[in-house]
Design an enzyme around this catalytic site. Structure first.
Site, PDB file in Angstrom:
ATOM      1  CE  LYS A 156      -3.385   0.130   3.028  1.00 51.61           C
ATOM      2  NZ  LYS A 156      -4.672   0.267   2.311  1.00 51.61           N
ATOM      3  NE  ARG A 196      -6.826   1.942   5.393  1.00 47.75           N
ATOM      4  CZ  ARG A 196      -7.499   2.993   4.946  1.00 47.75           C
ATOM      5  NH1 ARG A 196      -6.863   4.094   4.577  1.00 47.75           N
ATOM      6  NH2 ARG A 196      -8.810   2.952   4.860  1.00 47.75           N
ATOM      7  N   GLY A 249      -7.276  -9.595   6.114  1.00 48.13           N
ATOM      8  CA  GLY A 249      -7.957  -9.801   7.389  1.00 48.13           C
ATOM      9  C   GLY A 249      -7.033  -9.912   8.580  1.00 48.13           C
ATOM     10  CG  MET A 265      -1.575  -6.971   8.683  1.00 43.44           C
ATOM     11  SD  MET A 265      -0.452  -7.466   9.985  1.00 43.44           S
ATOM     12  CE  MET A 265       0.642  -6.080   9.882  1.00 43.44           C
ATOM     13  NE  ARG A 292      -7.569  -3.723  -4.279  1.00 36.22           N
ATOM     14  CZ  ARG A 292      -8.137  -4.004  -3.120  1.00 36.22           C
ATOM     15  NH1 ARG A 292      -7.399  -4.339  -2.069  1.00 36.22           N
ATOM     16  NH2 ARG A 292      -9.444  -3.936  -2.973  1.00 36.22           N
ATOM     17  CG  HIS A 342     -12.671 -47.188 -12.739  1.00 39.99           C
ATOM     18  ND1 HIS A 342     -13.987 -47.019 -13.079  1.00 39.99           N
ATOM     19  CD2 HIS A 342     -12.052 -47.685 -13.834  1.00 39.99           C
ATOM     20  CE1 HIS A 342     -14.179 -47.426 -14.323  1.00 39.99           C
ATOM     21  NE2 HIS A 342     -13.013 -47.836 -14.809  1.00 39.99           N
ATOM     22  NE  ARG A 365      -6.306 -44.905 -20.849  1.00 46.12           N
ATOM     23  CZ  ARG A 365      -6.595 -43.769 -20.232  1.00 46.12           C
ATOM     24  NH1 ARG A 365      -6.291 -43.620 -18.969  1.00 46.12           N
ATOM     25  NH2 ARG A 365      -7.179 -42.792 -20.856  1.00 46.12           N
ATOM     26  NE  ARG A 383      -1.498 -49.050 -20.811  1.00 47.94           N
ATOM     27  CZ  ARG A 383      -1.983 -48.455 -19.736  1.00 47.94           C
ATOM     28  NH1 ARG A 383      -1.182 -47.784 -18.935  1.00 47.94           N
ATOM     29  NH2 ARG A 383      -3.270 -48.504 -19.451  1.00 47.94           N
ATOM     30  CB  SER A 387       5.544 -43.383 -22.187  1.00 48.87           C
ATOM     31  OG  SER A 387       4.472 -42.583 -21.745  1.00 48.87           O
ATOM     32  CB  THR A 412       3.967 -39.925 -13.192  1.00 49.59           C
ATOM     33  OG1 THR A 412       2.880 -39.433 -13.978  1.00 49.59           O
ATOM     34  CG2 THR A 412       5.279 -39.551 -13.833  1.00 49.59           C
ATOM     35  CG  ASN A 413      -1.396 -42.086 -12.770  1.00 48.03           C
ATOM     36  OD1 ASN A 413      -1.069 -40.930 -12.506  1.00 48.03           O
ATOM     37  ND2 ASN A 413      -2.384 -42.378 -13.565  1.00 48.03           N
ATOM     38  CG  ASP A 414       1.093 -48.089 -12.155  1.00 46.52           C
ATOM     39  OD1 ASP A 414       0.057 -47.605 -11.659  1.00 46.52           O
ATOM     40  OD2 ASP A 414       1.119 -49.151 -12.779  1.00 46.52           O
ATOM     41  CB  CYS A 427       0.990 -41.384 -20.783  1.00 47.67           C
ATOM     42  SG  CYS A 427       1.535 -42.970 -20.178  1.00 47.67           S
ATOM     43  CE1 TYR A 431       4.201 -38.521 -24.822  1.00 47.05           C
ATOM     44  CE2 TYR A 431       6.193 -38.704 -26.155  1.00 47.05           C
ATOM     45  CZ  TYR A 431       5.167 -39.297 -25.431  1.00 47.05           C
ATOM     46  OH  TYR A 431       5.100 -40.661 -25.309  1.00 47.05           O
TER      47      TYR A 431
END
Lengths: 921, 921
Positions: free
Chosen positions: B49, B118, B127, B129, B362, B481, B588, B644, B808, B811-813, B876, B896
């Protein structure tokens, strides 16, 4: 598309003129010179057999003259598929030398030279390579020999052997063609053994053999000894490329480009009269290791006769009486060879007309008992160093000192009914019991030896397993619950016997044609995986064997890796300490939860939704756990004790889902079919109870429990539980310390994957520890640490080491997560197929996968010690007792391995081996 | 024991003499000089400010005089808890300057100076100060002001506000004490709002407030304005250490040592007559982004009145009519500020007696639609660069262009019944269907909009999910799922609504007090996780928004990472291509197996023990699969398509174990209770059939299916299956190629963990591919590659790259195995607790765990490209559409990311952001 790189055989340099391809037995120095004096390379050039024969010649040991064609000659031949002139030229010259040395001549029927032609590669390749004996014989030589007074039957037996071996080895005539002739002839003569056939039989047989060769190959058996030799040499060369040889090399990881040498040696015969003999001998007793020459021989016989057991052999001592001079010479040679090779020798000899010849010497095979005794004796005799002695004893040999074994004779005569996975060695004999309660009752109340048989075991079967002599399951793999527990307690076990059909209801099992009722006797061998009908007699080897203890003492001097043990109970701890354990690397607190008087409390804790009742249940476990730990601290006075906090998912403490579902279905049917209201009420209340359990089990059930709510996750969700455990540990430790016991507790937090889990849980628990010590008014040295059993814990070991004062690799779980393999499923599934097909070179649950998991462990050790060089790092779990894995742990710089008590001595030796391997690599 | 290192606050240097702690608004250059010209540091010194007010002053924008006490002063105060003399001295000097600038004076009742005090930290802390207004008022000043003609009600309202704020902010008197006085007074006066209270009421209130302060603190409200200011300044300093502030900083990761600045500014009043006004304005339309000044104002009013909505505000255009000069000045300032800040501004202004003052400016908040339009417009206006425009639009904002949304008004007035996990954004309205068949029937045959509601979903529910407008489950997590499939198809979904009690038998569900029957209407918001009763009206945003398309076009110019898509069906592929996908990164194949006319064939293949029948089943799948691939190749003409091979364990294609067990139990009860033999026969045959299924399901059942027989393991066990798939791929490819389509198939082998798996499977499959191409007489460019979805595959990526032509990352597994966390279990279990407690900073299934998994991926990329620098590497799975994960993939040098079609535009933008972040870091 990737064009797969194809290696083309680079055409070999063909400037072979001037190269030496043939070495007489008395030219070993020249061979050594060629390869720079390295004996290993001499063996590479001349093969094991050729090198040793030349070596003995140098030592002045009587060896029949001969020579060796080098592996280089073999490779030259194989690169062109033409017998190189230069090689043959050198062979001819060598033959001439042999003729001169023996005074015998090829093609001289008056005084014929007979030779053998044998393969001999650098590494022994049993059953793979080929041999042709008696080269030099033909009709003319045979007839002249008989005329000169040679035994006609012997001469023609020798001749037919030449023709037979030549036909099958050189020209690929199936040996069955020859054998069927002999069979017919035996039948015709009405005799049962070849030995009973006459000279006339062998003359006719020889003729028939030649006809077979002619018919099948269109070629004549060569009369010319030179031709015989050349073709035989070539055949031995070719045999290197045979399918059997290639398969064997592939399996044994022997390079394909070594080639084989060919050894050609004058024949001698021990069957030319009463002044002839032949025999085999060991320079020491191969069973006990006692330092005495022993063996068997036959007067007027051939080597084969000794081995074949057709005639009753004489003990070697008899030779001393019959041929004192030859015996004395042999005894001296035996000592000389032992001193030279610094090892017990397995020798073959022949005495031809009073003259002793050595045909072969090699290091002798022996039992584990003999191995340790000989190693220790030889150190005391100054023959070998302590290191050498330690190196000679294999860790697997130590195993035989620890488990009862079946009497080999009993094994021979008993009925084998099935073979499964040999997961926990040792022999066990007992009556079949189909559940843990029965097993326990029979064993403890009725004093029976019991073998517990189950489709598979669960933690609440442990009391039955503990009471049993052996465990047999139809399902599960090498690291199934049954296998783990069995190894932990040294209980022999065979698991995964798929042909076992267990009918629990009818209390019987069917294995093929055999029906076994509960209470029937069976015997199982956990070392071989065999299951027998009835009781086999056993013998229990003694671990107090002084030679073994000496070897282990020397191993302890060598090794740098400590050996700790996995022990949950004081009795295991005591045993392990006796076996040399230097600490407890893993005490699994949950095993204590399964004891029969505790399980109801644990179940109450899980079932209640009332926090106060839960707290009350947890509190009532406290004094019980404290007692457990007191016992452990006492047993391990002065040594560290690593205690792992509760690890398994809670549903493991409840009845199984499947069981509840089935019980409920049965009960509901009963409800429908029952008439009396009183009965119905009772059934209904059972249904209600089971339903309550089922509801909780359903809520706790997980799709992949192995990756679920267990380990530190439980500790964070129910901190009261792990706090109680830590309280019990420290109350016990304080009490013991006050009684003068040196306690060294180490509290281990399982299954961390993020440093915050460790931080949060450790902070909470360490404050409990401080609280107890303040209350007790005594300070204890302690450590807090973590299992490294998720890949992420390993990858972020630097962060983990900010809080953990020690790491313990949980390589079982790490193997599962690193491979993405559930061991419970895989070992009775695709893993078997993978191992059979060679897709995996070895079972990663048996030996740590060096390439993958090894790399991750290396990272973790490096990261962990980066800022904390003194971080204590160990490994607990199955791999801690596996020699190959122990070698890896040594190389990674771990402080200790922890294994089951029964593997402690093995690990001590393996750890020493790791040091020695490091030194020499 | 490890002594935890305790950081001790080092005692601060106290040589504060000579330090500048106070900056007038017109001294911004001096502040810049102090910090080396870095505007970010000016904000650090003066707070947001204070910095902006000084900046506007420099720009010549009318700002009431004032000054800022620096954050350094705050820290100096906090280090000693004593108000530093030097700071106060400088404040006094600044007050004197303000007095001179305004001609008003503290304590001069004839012409009093009133100021606000202020807080203003570097980062906005909403919220947290505190503020004190109207400093300078006291009885004397108030009375004089009224005498001078000030409105008495206004003056005493202002006065009581000062006393109230002072009491609560400075001396911690609970605000309720004050508010209850006002409430009583309203009741006494019989009015409903404060605005209706009179001057007399406020005079009395002010008096009462002072009494409250006296009673509760024992202190007198200070009459002296200097005293008021000093105490208020100190209170603002102290507020930095308040609990609210500390908590907020912890959550927002704001360092604790920044401190707050304090801004003191002359008060102006827009409520002193008809020539006064106050208002707020945006420099552009915040909803649409149109370039027009817009806002609201009130004549003769205070700022609060505009915000509070007590009076009806006027649109800004009206100001133009009423006060043309002031409006023109404001319009010019608005343009000036936009040009200066290069962003849309949110401004507050007051007109006091015809004079315009700016109170604040602002950057303005705006909708996603406005964001993209403003960004594009500003590029065209030459205000910002394309890069800046791309950077301003957040990937999450793009999401709103892709899914229908509820009308905000409808949302306000509807009944919210539950909130669950917001797993797939978008608004959905439909009738409840409790199973997939009903959902499909209602949707396809009866044309209904359906919301499928299940406890959780399974692969064979997919047909119902595809037919539904939305999905609601009571179980399951963010990557269950249901969530995965929903995101894949862009179907809005809310999962894991635990308070949902679904009674499938009675076809109804209970949520709290609400009972919903099958067929009832509900609405759900997949972006917020909210579920509403009845039908809410929706609006569908248009993805053809030209501003968004422009932003994405610019993003494409910037990014280096390609964006591919996960698509199993041609319609998904087409959609993704429209959204900018540059290839299919994951098709898949198993999803195709679940289609209703194929599942029976797949089940036949699994159920039979007869090899020939199995082969026949596999063969009959071939033409179906070939058709699938043809469609994909056509849709992706010219772009790569990664297919796959079969991945899930076979039991996923069979009925569930639990279902079979329950059905069988029911059937058996029926058998017992039925009377007619005919009925019994029918039941018995059902029992037999289910039992057969159960037997097979039992045999296939795995303890940890996630780590079980799936992926390449299946391919190796049943090579016929994957060979059929490869045949289908290549037959389709050849056919398409002949039709002139540019096909680029890439065959992906899942779940490898050892190079031998890849070697064995690839060899077998590549020969099938060659065979098909030879038959068809055409050569296709293709690749074979592997998922990297086990830690071991990553650790041995160098070995994998010897065979794979692409990687590929799954990353889930990988997240599951690296953490040792089963996502199915954890996301409805301990993971929730971990995230709530901050044990995990973020859900690793949403954003790639950079520290652990990121390190492993980095290794794999490095090892993989070590000998194969051109190795194609992508990712993937779920993380491919997450901006933070995309940034990581960019940094790791991946080629990619592949994500669901609906996340393609988001990924395109995120990939550009990653480049820009790299540039500026």
């Amino acid at each position: 598309m990737k064009i797969s790189t194809q290696q083309r055989a680079s055409s070999r340099k063909s400037s072979h003129k001037g190269t030496r391809y043939v070495y007489r037995f008395n030219q070993v120095e020249e061979a050594e010179k060629k390869v720079g004096g390295d004996w290993d390379k001499v063996r590479g050039l001349l093969g094991g057999k050729g090198a040793n024969l030349a070596d003995m010649t140098r030592l002045g040991v009587p060896v029949c003259p001969g020579f060796t064609v080098t592996t280089e000659a073999c490779n030259l031949y194989l690169s062109g598929n033409v017998f190189p002139d230069e090689v043959w030229k050198q062979q001819l010259a060598a033959i001439a030398d042999v003729e001169e040395a023996t005074g015998k001549k090829f093609t001289d029927s008056a005084n014929p030279l007979l030779v053998s032609c044998r393969s001999g590669a650098k590494f022994s390749m049993p059953g793979m390579m080929d041999t042709v004996l008696n080269i030099g014989l033909n009709d003319e030589v045979a007839q002249a020999w008989v005329k000169r007074g040679g035994d006609e039957r012997f001469v023609y037996d020798s001749y037919r052997r030449l023709v037979q071996m030549f036909g099958s080895v050189v020209w690929d005539v199936p040996d069955e063609s020859f054998e069927s002739v002999i069979t017919e002839r035996r039948e015709g003569a009405g005799v049962r053994s070849d030995a009973e056939l006459s000279a006339r039989d062998w003359i006719a047989t020889t003729k028939e053999f030649k006809d077979i060769i002619q018919t099948q190959t269109g070629k004549e058996f060569p009369v010319d000894p030179y031709q015989q030799l050349k073709l035989a040499t070539e055949a031995v060369f070719r045999s290197w490329r045979g399918k059997r040889a290639i398969d064997y090399r592939k399996a044994a990881c022997i390079p394909d480009d070594l080639g084989t040498a060919v050894t050609i040696q004058t024949m001698v015969f021990g069957n030319m009269g009463a002044d002839c003999a032949t025999g085999v001998a060991m320079s020491r007793n191969a069973s006990t290791g006692e330092p005495e020459l022993e063996g068997d021989f036959l007067i007027n016989a051939q080597g084969e006769d000794v081995v074949a057991g057709i005639r009753q052999t004489e003990p070697l001592s008899e030779l001393k009486r019959l041929m004192p001079n030859a015996y004395a010479e042999f005894e001296a040679i035996s000592r000389q060879l032992e001193n030279h090779y610094r090892n017990m020798q397995d020798m073959e000899f022949t005495i031809e007309k009073g003259k002793l010849w050595l045909l072969q010497t090699r290091d002798g095979k022996r039992t584990a008992q003999a191995e340790v005794r000989i190693a220790v004796d030889m150190v005391e005799e100054g023959l070998i160093s302590k290191e050498e002695a330690v190196k000679r004893v294999q860790p697997s040999q130590v195993d035989t000192f620890l488990h009862p074994q079946f009497d080999p004779a009993a094994r021979e005569t008993s009925q084998l009914i099935a073979t499964g996975l040999n997961v926990s060695p040792g022999a066990a004999v007992g009556v079949v019991a189909f559940d843990a309660d029965t097993a326990e009752r029979w064993a403890t109340q009725e004093g029976k030896d019991v073998i517990m048989v189950r489709p598979e075991t669960k933690p609440d079967d442990v009391h039955g397993m503990l009471a049993s002599k052996g465990i047999l399951t139809s399902r599960g793999g090498r690291t199934s619950h049954a296998a783990l527990v069995a190894r932990q307690f040294g209980t022999p076990a065979v698991v995964g016997v798929i042909e076992l059909e267990i009918d629990l209801e009818a209390r019987k099992m069917q294995v093929g044609d055999f029906l076994i009722q509960e209470g029937d006797w069976i015997s199982l061998d956990g070392a071989s995986g065999e299951v027998f009908l009835d009781q086999l007699s056993t013998e229990i080897p003694d671990f107090s064997n002084p030679y073994l203890l000496k070897i282990l003492e020397w191993a302890d001097e060598i090794r740098t890796l400590q050996v700790w043990t996995n022990a949950d109970y004081p009795r295991d701890a005591e045993r392990a300490r006796k076996y040399g354990a230097q600490g407890i690397g893993l005490c699994r607190t949950e095993h204590m939860f399964f004891e029969s008087h505790r399980l109801p409390i644990v179940q109450r804790m899980i079932m209640t939704k009332d926090k106060a009742e839960q707290k009350e249940a947890i509190d009532s476990l406290l004094p019980l756990q404290r007692e457990d730990f007191e016992g452990l601290f006492k047993a391990m006075d002065g040594l560290p004790v690593v205690i792992r906090l509760l690890d398994p998912p809670l549903h493991e403490f409840l009845p199984s889902y499947d069981e509840l579902i089935e019980d409920l279905a049965d009960l509901k049917i009963q409800l429908y079919t029952l008439k009396a209201p009183g009965e119905k009420d009772s059934i209904q209340s059972q249904i209600d109870e089971k339903s309550t359990y089922l509801e909780r089990v359903k809520a706790l059930r997980e799709v992949n429990p192995m990756l679920g709510t267990r380990g530190v996750r439980l500790g964070i969700l129910i901190p009261e539980l792990t706090k109680m455990q830590v309280r019990a540990i420290f109350e016990a430790a304080c009490k013991c310390a006050k009684a003068g016991i040196d306690v060294q507790p180490e509290v281990m937090i399982p299954l961390t994957s993020h440093v915050n889990e460790l931080k949060v849980q450790q902070r909470e628990l360490e404050s409990t520890a401080q609280e107890v010590m303040a209350q007790e008014g005594i300070e204890i040295q302690y450590k807090f640490g973590t299992m490294i059993e998720t890949p992420r814990a390993a990858l972020t070991a630097d962060e983990m080491a900010e809080y953990a004062e020690f790491f313990s690799f949980g390589t079982n779980d790490l193997t599962q997560t690193v491979f993405g393999i559930s061991r419970d499923d895989a070992e009775s599934g695709f893993l078997i197929h993978y191992l059979q097909e060679g897709i995996l070179p070895e079972n990663p649950f048996t030996t740590i996968d060096r390439v993958g998991l090894g790399k991750l462990m290396e990272m973790a050790v490096k990261l962990g010690r980066q800022d904390h060089p003194d971080l204590e790092i160990g490994i607990c779990g199955e791999h801690g007792g596996d020699p190959a894995s122990i070698a890896l742990c040594h190389q990674l710089g771990l402080d200790y391995v922890s294994c089951s008590p029964f593997r402690v001595p093995i690990a001590r030796l393996a750890a020493a081996h790791a040091v020695l391997a490091d030194k020499h690599s």
